[in-house]
Design a protein around this motif. Structure first.
Motif, mmCIF file in Angstrom:
data_model
loop_
_atom_site.group_PDB
_atom_site.id
_atom_site.type_symbol
_atom_site.label_atom_id
_atom_site.label_comp_id
_atom_site.label_asym_id
_atom_site.label_seq_id
_atom_site.Cartn_x
_atom_site.Cartn_y
_atom_site.Cartn_z
ATOM 1 N N THR A 519 0.832 -1.192 0.000
ATOM 2 C CA THR A 519 0.000 0.000 0.000
ATOM 3 C C THR A 519 0.870 1.246 0.000
ATOM 4 O O THR A 519 1.967 1.256 0.562
ATOM 5 C CB THR A 519 -0.934 0.052 1.227
ATOM 6 O OG1 THR A 519 -0.144 0.049 2.428
ATOM 7 C CG2 THR A 519 -1.870 -1.141 1.253
ATOM 8 N N GLU A 521 -0.079 5.411 0.723
ATOM 9 C CA GLU A 521 -1.183 6.282 1.113
ATOM 10 C C GLU A 521 -0.651 7.634 1.568
ATOM 11 O O GLU A 521 0.365 7.697 2.269
ATOM 12 C CB GLU A 521 -1.987 5.640 2.249
ATOM 13 C CG GLU A 521 -2.631 4.318 1.839
ATOM 14 C CD GLU A 521 -3.161 3.500 3.003
ATOM 15 O OE1 GLU A 521 -4.220 2.863 2.861
ATOM 16 O OE2 GLU A 521 -2.495 3.500 4.066
ATOM 17 N N ARG A 564 -3.798 5.181 -2.319
ATOM 18 C CA ARG A 564 -4.901 6.024 -1.859
ATOM 19 C C ARG A 564 -4.358 7.383 -1.432
ATOM 20 O O ARG A 564 -3.463 7.450 -0.588
ATOM 21 C CB ARG A 564 -5.608 5.369 -0.666
ATOM 22 C CG ARG A 564 -6.190 3.989 -0.963
ATOM 23 C CD ARG A 564 -6.437 3.242 0.317
ATOM 24 N NE ARG A 564 -7.077 1.933 0.100
ATOM 25 C CZ ARG A 564 -6.931 0.889 0.906
ATOM 26 N NH1 ARG A 564 -6.168 0.987 1.982
ATOM 27 N NH2 ARG A 564 -7.550 -0.237 0.647
ATOM 28 N N PHE A 567 -7.249 8.049 2.920
ATOM 29 C CA PHE A 567 -7.925 6.801 3.263
ATOM 30 C C PHE A 567 -8.541 6.901 4.647
ATOM 31 O O PHE A 567 -7.835 7.101 5.642
ATOM 32 C CB PHE A 567 -6.961 5.626 3.209
ATOM 33 C CG PHE A 567 -7.577 4.323 3.678
ATOM 34 C CD1 PHE A 567 -8.627 3.753 2.983
ATOM 35 C CD2 PHE A 567 -7.116 3.693 4.815
ATOM 36 C CE1 PHE A 567 -9.207 2.574 3.413
ATOM 37 C CE2 PHE A 567 -7.685 2.515 5.253
ATOM 38 C CZ PHE A 567 -8.738 1.947 4.549
ATOM 39 N N SER A 583 -4.410 10.045 -6.189
ATOM 40 C CA SER A 583 -3.653 8.819 -6.428
ATOM 41 C C SER A 583 -3.058 8.916 -7.821
ATOM 42 O O SER A 583 -3.789 8.873 -8.817
ATOM 43 C CB SER A 583 -4.566 7.594 -6.306
ATOM 44 O OG SER A 583 -3.878 6.425 -6.710
ATOM 45 N N ASP A 611 -7.409 5.055 -5.396
ATOM 46 C CA ASP A 611 -8.492 5.911 -4.914
ATOM 47 C C ASP A 611 -7.916 7.282 -4.585
ATOM 48 O O ASP A 611 -6.942 7.381 -3.835
ATOM 49 C CB ASP A 611 -9.136 5.338 -3.649
ATOM 50 C CG ASP A 611 -9.752 3.968 -3.873
ATOM 51 O OD1 ASP A 611 -10.842 3.910 -4.443
ATOM 52 O OD2 ASP A 611 -9.126 2.965 -3.471
ATOM 53 N N LYS A 614 -10.792 7.559 -0.335
ATOM 54 C CA LYS A 614 -11.549 6.358 -0.001
ATOM 55 C C LYS A 614 -11.908 6.416 1.480
ATOM 56 O O LYS A 614 -11.023 6.437 2.342
ATOM 57 C CB LYS A 614 -10.764 5.084 -0.282
ATOM 58 C CG LYS A 614 -11.554 3.801 -0.009
ATOM 59 C CD LYS A 614 -10.716 2.569 -0.310
ATOM 60 C CE LYS A 614 -11.475 1.280 -0.040
ATOM 61 N NZ LYS A 614 -12.591 1.070 -0.964
ATOM 62 N N SER A 632 -7.949 9.761 -9.411
ATOM 63 C CA SER A 632 -7.127 8.557 -9.507
ATOM 64 C C SER A 632 -6.805 8.307 -10.964
ATOM 65 O O SER A 632 -7.708 8.212 -11.800
ATOM 66 C CB SER A 632 -7.863 7.354 -8.907
ATOM 67 O OG SER A 632 -7.167 6.149 -9.170
#
Length: 913
Positions: A519, A521, A564, A567, A583, A611, A614, A632
């Motif tokens: 991930t 973010e 993301r 998030f 993103s 995203d 999100k 995104s």
């Protein structure tokens, strides 16, 4: 055997006090310039026999287990400066060389659990604490094993020290450590017939492992470092670890390890409190550099780097506070390389790097009572590992691995509070996290497996599991409203595996057997609250690539990333501001997976989720004027190619500008009809979401995402799944006639005095399965939405004037399967909605509504000898499932356009279209 041991302490177990203008200088080695270290050197030399050398140090401390008090204008300077060197050489025999610090290392140290204040300084004082040490171990042998080890143990400029200082006092605490080990072959002396194992190890992990810290609380007792007003704290840690193991006939090992490298750190679960009464900066910087090299001609090779934590400011239970105005800058930067090479190996050739945690700030609380003139935190981890097997061998594995499960966070687990205003830094993000990982595995002659893994299960975030509150406003660098709280994260991963005779596997950020997907973010699970005005941005960027190549065996490539911008983070702005989640900032999130072989199976998998914003349970609220936007963008491709064998490619790409969750929220009651997520603008402003999948081809003016599987002898199978929405609230909610449950509707509210809502998605993909002798099967599924409210989403735009609610979805997809001798199957299912509701949704506005959906869906199946089947299903809807109310005059425009075609052909077989 030869040994050399030292013990250097400038002041030990003393009680020292001065009145005005006092000065304490305690030097266990001089900082300089010029640098004048304490030295401990041991040399053991033999011709026919073993040689063992040990250079050790039992204490290198400026001030040890003492109390020091100086009054007005006082200064305390303490240093620990030392070099250890051990060298063992022989022609025939084994060698062992050890250079290590076995006791306390620090400028000012309390390891005797002495209670009370260890260091007290009046106002306008200066405290300087410096550690600058090194250890080098060299072991050489022509015929025999060679082992070299270097370690510093625990080294800190301030080690378990209570410090109390008056106003205007400055503290500078820095720890610099270099560890270097060399074992086996010396390339300089030209030896070519070395026989024996070579092992070099710099540093260690575990409870007593290597720790290099500027200001350190070991957990032995509760500590407080406090200053009056107008003070400053500067802390630093610098670690350089290198290890080299070389031989001709034998195993080669090189290792670097450390448990902790930090500018300020606490292992005390209860408390480390750092306080500045009023105005003052806190600056904390930690850097780590490692290099591991293992090389042999005949034998196994392993270059391993294992690091626990690299941090600017870290510690569970630790707090830092500045009473009025102040600034905080923290950074943690790690750079690592590892190389393992062998010509003929038995078990494996392995290069591996792990920095488990790289953290800018990770403490319980950080507070500034009034204005924060600057707040920045950087975490950066850069890793590169290469493993290479050159010649033919038994079936060993070749493994290159970096950043598996690593965590890189700008700010993590910290409650940050600013009493009044926060000023944006013109040269740095408030929170930034960068991960760069490259893993290259090459097996030229090995029939074993060749594996390259980069960032599998890694987690990168600018702001992670923290909270941030600003009492008044965020100011730009010129001191004017509004400024921006920006959190930026990047994750760039590259895994490449190449083999001639063995299985080749490359994974970059992909789903592991026991780990979740990688991930990246910007702002994650971090509520942000601004009392008056300011902007908030969560930004991400990522490039993830996996490439696997073989000649006489299987090739497998997997690449995946979840990106993301924002998030599940509640964001509240009292007056005016902008919330932005991106993103793919600057360039799209990019993923590629390629597998290629000649004789064997080829398999590629690509999974991207992006995203802009999100939310699962969190809301975004702007009290007065402003806007909220999420975007995104992503692109990439996947391919599997072979000559003899099957080829299989699977790709899933999901992109949402704004995703308001699956429909789970708080309980619905008459007073809280929106139990789910919400985005609200109080007076004036827009809400927008945009999503793009693919790269625009300027010649065809279409978005391209190539997915393919190709073989000559064997089956080719390729599947592609595309999902994109400008704004989405998917899932099912409780029917209107049912009792309230935990399923809540979501709301998007643009400014009632003037504001529009826009959701736009665009995507394009080309999916193909190509075979000569075998079956070809290609399938594509696409779902595009401008605004998808199927999970329960109400929309309210401006109630005065000419506003717009817009939902737009466009896409073009091609699916084809082609073979010569075999069946060809191609299937394309594509759906697009301009605006989709759940049948209960409401749209309220003054102005116009536009709902548009357009799709091109082309499917083709061709074969010469075999059956051919081509199926194209397309559903396009402009507006569905909403109760629309337009106040006053306005225009509602809805359109649905599709271009659907299927083509199937064969010479000897049946056709189905």
């Amino acid at each position: 055997m030869a040994t050399a041991d030292s013990y250097d302490v400038a002041i030990n177990e003393a009680d020292i006090s001065f009145g005005l203008d006092g000065a304490v200088l305690a030097e266990a080695g001089k900082v300089g310039p010029p640098r004048q270290p304490s030295t401990t050197t041991d040399v053991a030399a033999s011709v026919n026999g073993d040689a063992n050398a040990a250079a050790t140090n039992q204490a290198q401390v400026g001030i040890l287990n003492s109390t020091v008090a100086v009054g007005l204008n006082g200064t305390v300077n303490a240093s620990a400066v030392a070099d250890l060197a051990a060298k063992a050489t022989t022609v025939t025999g084994n060698t062992s060389s050890v250079a290590e610090y076995q006791g306390p290392v620090g400028a000012i140290v309390n390891n005797g659990l002495v209670t009370g204040t260890d260091l007290q300084v009046g106002k306008n004082g200066i405290v300087g604490a410096t550690v600058d040490t090194s250890a080098q171990a060299i072991a050489r042998s022509i015929t025999g094993n060679a082992a070299a080890k270097a370690d510093v143990g625990q080294a800190a400029a301030l080690f378990d020290i209570n410090l109390k200082a008056g106003e205007g006092t400055s503290l500078n605490a820095s720890a610099k450590v270099g560890l270097d080990t060399k074992a086996g072959l010396d390339p300089v002396d030209g030896s070519t017939n070395v026989t024996g194992n070579a092992e070099a190890q710099s540093g260690s992990t575990g409870p007593d492992g290597t720790r290099i810290v500027g200001i350190y609380d070991s957990g032995a007792r509760d500590l407080e470092i406090s200053f009056g007003k107008s003070a400053s704290i500067t802390a630093g840690a610098q670690a350089n670890l290198s290890s080299t193991g070389r031989t001709v006939t034998g195993d080669a090992k090189a290792g670097n390890a450390a448990e902790l490298v930090a500018a300020i750190a606490s292992d005390n679960p209860n408390s480390l409190a750092i306080k500045i009464g009023e105005n003052g900066p806190i600056n904390a910087a930690a850097t780590l550099g490692t290099a591991a090299t293992a090389a042999t001609v005949s034998g196994d090779a392993a270059a391993i780097t294992k690091i626990g934590t690299v941090a600017g400011i870290v510690g569970k239970g630790a707090t830092a506070s500045i009473g009025l105005d102040g600034s905080v800058a923290a950074s943690a930067i790690a750079t690592n390389t590892a190389s393992a090479t062998s010509t003929t190996a038995v078990n494996e050739v392995k290069a591996q790097i792990d920095n488990d945690q790289v953290l800018g700030i990770a403490i319980d609380k950080l507070s500034i009572g009034s204005d924060a003139t600057s707040l920045t935190s950087l975490a950066s981890s850069s890793q590169s590992a290469t493993a290479q097997l050159v010649g033919p061998a038994d079936p060993p594995n070749v493994i290159a691995k970096v950043a598996s499960g690593d965590q890189v966070n700008g700010i993590a687990g910290t409650t940050v509070s600013i009493g009044e205003n926060l000023t944006e830094n013109a040269n740095a993000n408030l929170a930034r996290a960068n991960l760069s990982g490259t893993a290259i595995a090459q097996g030229v002659g090995s029939p074993g497996e060749v594996k390259a893994k980069a960032g599998v299960g890694s987690q990168v975030a600018g702001l992670q599991s923290s909270s941030l509150s600003v009492g008044k406003s965020v100011l730009n660098p010129a001191g004017v409203v509004p400024g921006t709280i920006d959190a930026y994260a990047t994750s760039n991963l590259d895994a490449r595996a190449t083999s001639v005779s063995g299985i080749s596997t490359a994974k970059a950020g992909a789903l592991g057997l026991q780990m979740g997907p990688a991930t990246v973010e910007g702002i994650a699970s971090t509520p942000v609250w601004i009392g008056e005005s300011g902007n908030v941005s969560g930004l991400t960027g990522s490039l993830v690539n996996a490439g696997a190549t073989s000649v006489n065996s299987d090739a497998n490539a997997q690449a995946g990333m979840v990106s993301r911008g924002v998030f599940d983070s509640s964001i509240s702005i009292g007056k005016n501001g902008v919330v932005n989640g991106v993103s793919g900032v600057g360039t799209p999130i990019t993923g590629t997976a390629t597998s290629s072989t000649t004789t064997g199976n080829a398999q590629s998998g690509l999974g991207l989720e992006g995203d802009g914003i999100k939310q699962l349970m969190a809301t975004i609220s702007i009290g007065e004027a402003g806007s909220a936007s999420g975007s995104s963008t992503m692109t990439g491709g996947a391919s599997a190619t072979t000559v003899t064998g099957w080829a299989n490619t699977a790709a899933q790409l999901s992109s949402d500008g704004i995703d308001l969750g699956p429909g789970v929220g708080a309980a619905i009651t008459p007073s809280t009809p929106y139990g789910g997520t919400a985005i609200k603008v109080g007076t004036l402003g827009n809400v927008s979401g945009s999503s793009v999948i693919g790269t625009l081809n300027p010649l065809t003016n279409r978005l391209e995402t190539p997915i393919s599987a190709e073989t000559t002898t064997g089956d080719a199978t390729s599947s592609a799944d595309f999902e994109a929405a400008g704004i989405a609230k998917r899932g099912l909610v409780t029917p209107a006639d049912a009792e309230p449950t935990t399923n809540g509707r979501a709301l998007i509210q643009a400014g009632p005095l003037g504001g529009s809502i826009s959701g736009v998605s665009q995507a394009g993909g080309q999916n193909s399965a190509l075979a000569v002798s075998g079956q070809a099967n290609a399938s594509t599924t696409a779902r595009l939405d401008g605004i998808d409210g199927s999970g329960g989403l109400d929309l309210q735009a401006g109630l005065i004037g000419n506003n717009l609610v817009q939902g737009k979805a466009t896409g073009a997809f091609e699916t084809k399967s082609i073979t010569v001798s075999g069946d060809a199957f191609a299937n394309g299912d594509a759906t697009a909605f301009g605006i989709l509701g759940d049948g209960l949704g409401k749209i309220l506005l003054s102005g116009n509504l536009e709902a548009m959906a357009a799709l091109t869906n082309t499917v083709m199946a061709m074969t010469t000898t075999g059956n051919a089947s081509a199926t194209a299903n397309t559903q396009v809807v402009g507006l569905q499932g909403y109760d629309v109310q337009i106040l006053g005059s306005g225009t509602l425009t809805a359109s649905a356009t599709s271009n659907t075609s299927s083509f199937a052909s064969t010479v000897n077989g049946s056709v189905n279209v």
